[in-house]
Scaffold this motif. Structure first.
Motif, short mmCIF file in Angstrom:
data_model
loop_
_atom_site.label_atom_id
_atom_site.label_comp_id
_atom_site.label_asym_id
_atom_site.label_seq_id
_atom_site.Cartn_x
_atom_site.Cartn_y
_atom_site.Cartn_z
N ALA A 109 60.59 25.97 -0.48
CA ALA A 109 60.88 25.07 0.63
C ALA A 109 59.58 24.57 1.22
O ALA A 109 58.63 25.34 1.39
CB ALA A 109 61.70 25.80 1.69
N VAL A 110 59.53 23.29 1.55
CA VAL A 110 58.34 22.68 2.15
C VAL A 110 58.68 22.24 3.57
O VAL A 110 59.69 21.54 3.78
CB VAL A 110 57.86 21.47 1.32
CG1 VAL A 110 56.61 20.85 1.95
CG2 VAL A 110 57.59 21.87 -0.13
N LEU A 111 57.87 22.66 4.53
CA LEU A 111 58.10 22.29 5.91
C LEU A 111 57.45 20.95 6.24
O LEU A 111 56.46 20.56 5.63
CB LEU A 111 57.54 23.35 6.86
CG LEU A 111 58.08 24.78 6.69
CD1 LEU A 111 57.46 25.70 7.73
CD2 LEU A 111 59.60 24.80 6.78
N GLY A 112 58.00 20.25 7.22
CA GLY A 112 57.38 19.04 7.70
C GLY A 112 56.24 19.36 8.64
O GLY A 112 56.08 20.50 9.08
N LEU A 113 55.45 18.36 8.97
CA LEU A 113 54.34 18.56 9.91
C LEU A 113 54.78 18.35 11.35
O LEU A 113 54.40 19.11 12.25
CB LEU A 113 53.20 17.59 9.57
CG LEU A 113 52.05 17.53 10.57
CD1 LEU A 113 51.30 18.86 10.62
CD2 LEU A 113 51.09 16.38 10.22
N ASN A 114 55.58 17.33 11.57
CA ASN A 114 55.95 16.91 12.92
C ASN A 114 57.27 17.53 13.38
O ASN A 114 58.04 18.04 12.57
CB ASN A 114 56.06 15.38 12.96
CG ASN A 114 54.75 14.71 12.62
OD1 ASN A 114 53.77 14.84 13.36
ND2 ASN A 114 54.71 14.00 11.49
N PRO A 115 57.55 17.50 14.69
CA PRO A 115 58.86 17.96 15.17
C PRO A 115 59.99 17.21 14.46
O PRO A 115 59.87 16.01 14.19
CB PRO A 115 58.82 17.60 16.67
CG PRO A 115 57.37 17.61 17.02
CD PRO A 115 56.67 17.08 15.80
N HIS A 116 61.04 17.93 14.13
CA HIS A 116 62.19 17.35 13.42
C HIS A 116 61.79 16.71 12.09
O HIS A 116 62.44 15.79 11.61
CB HIS A 116 62.92 16.32 14.30
CG HIS A 116 63.31 16.82 15.64
ND1 HIS A 116 64.25 17.82 15.81
CD2 HIS A 116 62.88 16.49 16.89
CE1 HIS A 116 64.39 18.08 17.10
NE2 HIS A 116 63.56 17.29 17.79
N ALA A 159 54.16 26.08 4.45
CA ALA A 159 53.97 25.51 5.78
C ALA A 159 52.75 24.60 5.76
O ALA A 159 51.86 24.75 4.93
CB ALA A 159 53.80 26.62 6.81
N MET A 160 52.69 23.67 6.73
CA MET A 160 51.58 22.73 6.76
C MET A 160 50.33 23.31 7.40
O MET A 160 49.22 22.91 7.05
CB MET A 160 51.99 21.45 7.50
CG MET A 160 53.02 20.61 6.78
SD MET A 160 52.44 19.97 5.18
CE MET A 160 53.50 20.91 4.07
N TYR A 161 50.51 24.24 8.35
CA TYR A 161 49.33 24.80 9.02
C TYR A 161 49.58 26.25 9.40
O TYR A 161 50.71 26.75 9.33
CB TYR A 161 48.92 23.96 10.24
CG TYR A 161 49.99 23.78 11.30
CD1 TYR A 161 50.06 24.63 12.40
CD2 TYR A 161 50.92 22.75 11.21
CE1 TYR A 161 51.02 24.46 13.39
CE2 TYR A 161 51.90 22.56 12.20
CZ TYR A 161 51.95 23.42 13.28
OH TYR A 161 52.90 23.25 14.25
N HIS A 162 48.51 26.92 9.78
CA HIS A 162 48.49 28.37 9.99
C HIS A 162 49.63 28.89 10.86
O HIS A 162 50.48 29.67 10.41
CB HIS A 162 47.13 28.74 10.60
CG HIS A 162 46.88 30.20 10.75
ND1 HIS A 162 47.39 30.93 11.81
CD2 HIS A 162 46.17 31.07 10.00
CE1 HIS A 162 47.01 32.18 11.69
NE2 HIS A 162 46.25 32.31 10.60
N ASP A 163 49.66 28.48 12.12
CA ASP A 163 50.64 29.06 13.04
C ASP A 163 52.08 28.65 12.71
O ASP A 163 53.02 29.41 13.00
CB ASP A 163 50.32 28.68 14.48
CG ASP A 163 49.17 29.51 15.05
OD1 ASP A 163 48.50 30.20 14.25
OD2 ASP A 163 48.93 29.46 16.27
N GLN A 164 52.27 27.49 12.12
CA GLN A 164 53.61 27.06 11.75
C GLN A 164 54.25 28.07 10.79
O GLN A 164 55.45 28.33 10.86
CB GLN A 164 53.58 25.68 11.09
CG GLN A 164 54.95 25.12 10.76
CD GLN A 164 54.88 23.85 9.92
OE1 GLN A 164 54.21 23.80 8.90
NE2 GLN A 164 55.57 22.82 10.38
N GLY A 165 53.45 28.63 9.90
CA GLY A 165 53.96 29.59 8.94
C GLY A 165 53.84 31.04 9.38
O GLY A 165 54.74 31.85 9.18
N LEU A 166 52.71 31.37 10.04
CA LEU A 166 52.44 32.77 10.34
C LEU A 166 53.19 33.31 11.55
O LEU A 166 53.51 34.50 11.60
CB LEU A 166 50.94 33.00 10.51
CG LEU A 166 50.22 33.39 9.20
CD1 LEU A 166 50.27 32.25 8.19
CD2 LEU A 166 48.80 33.83 9.45
#
Length: 351
Positions: A206-213, A265-272
């Motif tokens: 699964a790939v997450l987006g960068l922006n909200p929604h 995830a696109m960046y550190h905190d989004q995934g961690l």
């Protein structure tokens, strides 16, 4: 001569909880049924930490090189001769200096093939900086030392696996660091690692987006439309089963991650942040994409509890066992790839 897996262990910051979780893990003699541990540090520093935990019955077997390791003991290589001033719970230049000496020696032996894997105890990313170490963390340093073109910070546990496109960089630099090529590179590394290191034959990512929604069809940012979706399409064209982009908040809240073998995830905190919420005591940081195997516990130096005998060894223990499992998977994968008949039978058994 034993063919048991030799695991090198760097001690991290001497003022943190690294040696505490190492000793707590290696006190269990059953660990030696699975590997031969070799700690890179000094017995005087280890003895200091051991006394803070009132563990008089535990001792390391002192050796000069991995070749001398006793396969039924917890071994230690003394990496320096001088006395070290320990100031538990405090970030000092001394803590960084000896963390680097331990790491460098352990990594050199790993690269030389004297050990089979490396488990790194936590460092302080600030006090370790020097002329010899100018990196954001373990991951970047080990990638450079092993001459790997790219690597993936891959957080793994029994319940969830999360990788990140961008790692230790400021949040305001994230958008400019994201590109179709970089996402595709990380997806490729993740896909390869899931197959080779975890034996998942047809991984779903699964790939997450960068922006909200996830950008809301371009209303809240264009990165999804212009970068992430094209990267996913290209990954699929190359035979990688990638899906998304998903809005991160709903993705984790609805437990959608359970439908996939890994998440990018696109960046550190989004995934961690969600990873640590889900698997804090059992999570492991694995550096995928390297020619060597390196894992670490999913926590920091723990200055606030250093010397108080309060640190949980669960994550470090999981990091040790994960390293052992990955070494075994890679060995078996290598054996299968060199034996077409065995590979054919293996593929039929897995289908």
């Amino acid at each position: 001569m034993s063919d048991k897996i030799k695991v090198g262990i760097s001690i991290g910051d001497v003022n943190g909880i690294g040696l505490e979780v190492i000793i707590k893990t290696l006190m269990d003699s059953k660990i030696m049924d699975y590997c031969t541990p070799i700690v890179y540090g000094h017995t005087k520093v280890a003895s200091f930490h051991r006394k803070t935990m009132d563990l008089n019955e535990f001792n390391f077997n002192v050796i000069n090189s991995p070749e001398e390791a006793h396969n039924k003991r917890a071994n230690m290589i003394n990496c320096w001769e001088e006395d070290v001033r320990i100031e538990l719970g405090t970030s000092t230049p001394t803590g960084g200096k000896y963390a680097f000496i331990s790491l460098e020696r352990a990594l050199d032996d790993l690269i030389a093939g004297k050990t089979d894997a490396l488990v790194t105890a936590p460092i302080n990313k600030h006090n370790i900086q020097s002329d010899d170490f100018q990196f954001a963390g373990h991951t970047e340093y080990i990638q450079a030392k092993t001459n790997a073109e790219d690597s993936l910070m891959f957080l793994v546990s029994e319940d969830i696996r999360v990788g990140v496109v961008t790692g230790h960089i400021p949040v305001n630099e994230v958008p400019e660091k994201i590109s179709k090529e970089k996402i595709l590179s990380k997806l490729t590394l993740m896909n390869q690692s899931l197959k080779k290191d975890f034996w998942i034959q047809k991984p779903k990512i699964a790939v997450l987006g960068l922006n909200p929604h996830a950008g809301d069809m371009g209303l809240i940012g264009k990165e999804e439309l212009e970068i992430i979706i094209p990267a996913i399409a290209e990954a699929n064209a190359q035979g990688i089963f990638a899906f998304g982009p998903y809005a991160a908040d709903g993705f984790f809240a609805a437990h959608t991650y359970t439908q996939f073998d890994a998440v990018l995830a696109m960046y550190h905190d989004q995934g961690l942040i969600p990873f640590k919420q889900i698997a804090f005591h059992s999570g492991v940081n694995f550096t995928a994409g390297l020619p060597v195997v390196r894992t670490s516990p999913d926590h920091g130096t723990g200055y606030d509890i250093a010397g108080k005998n309060q640190a949980s060894a669960s994550s470090f223990r999981e990091a040790l066992f994960t390293a052992i499992k990955i070494v075994k998977c890679r060995r078996e994968s290598s054996e299968l790839s060199s034996n077409p008949l065995k590979l054919s039978k293996f593929s039929k058994d897995r289908d």
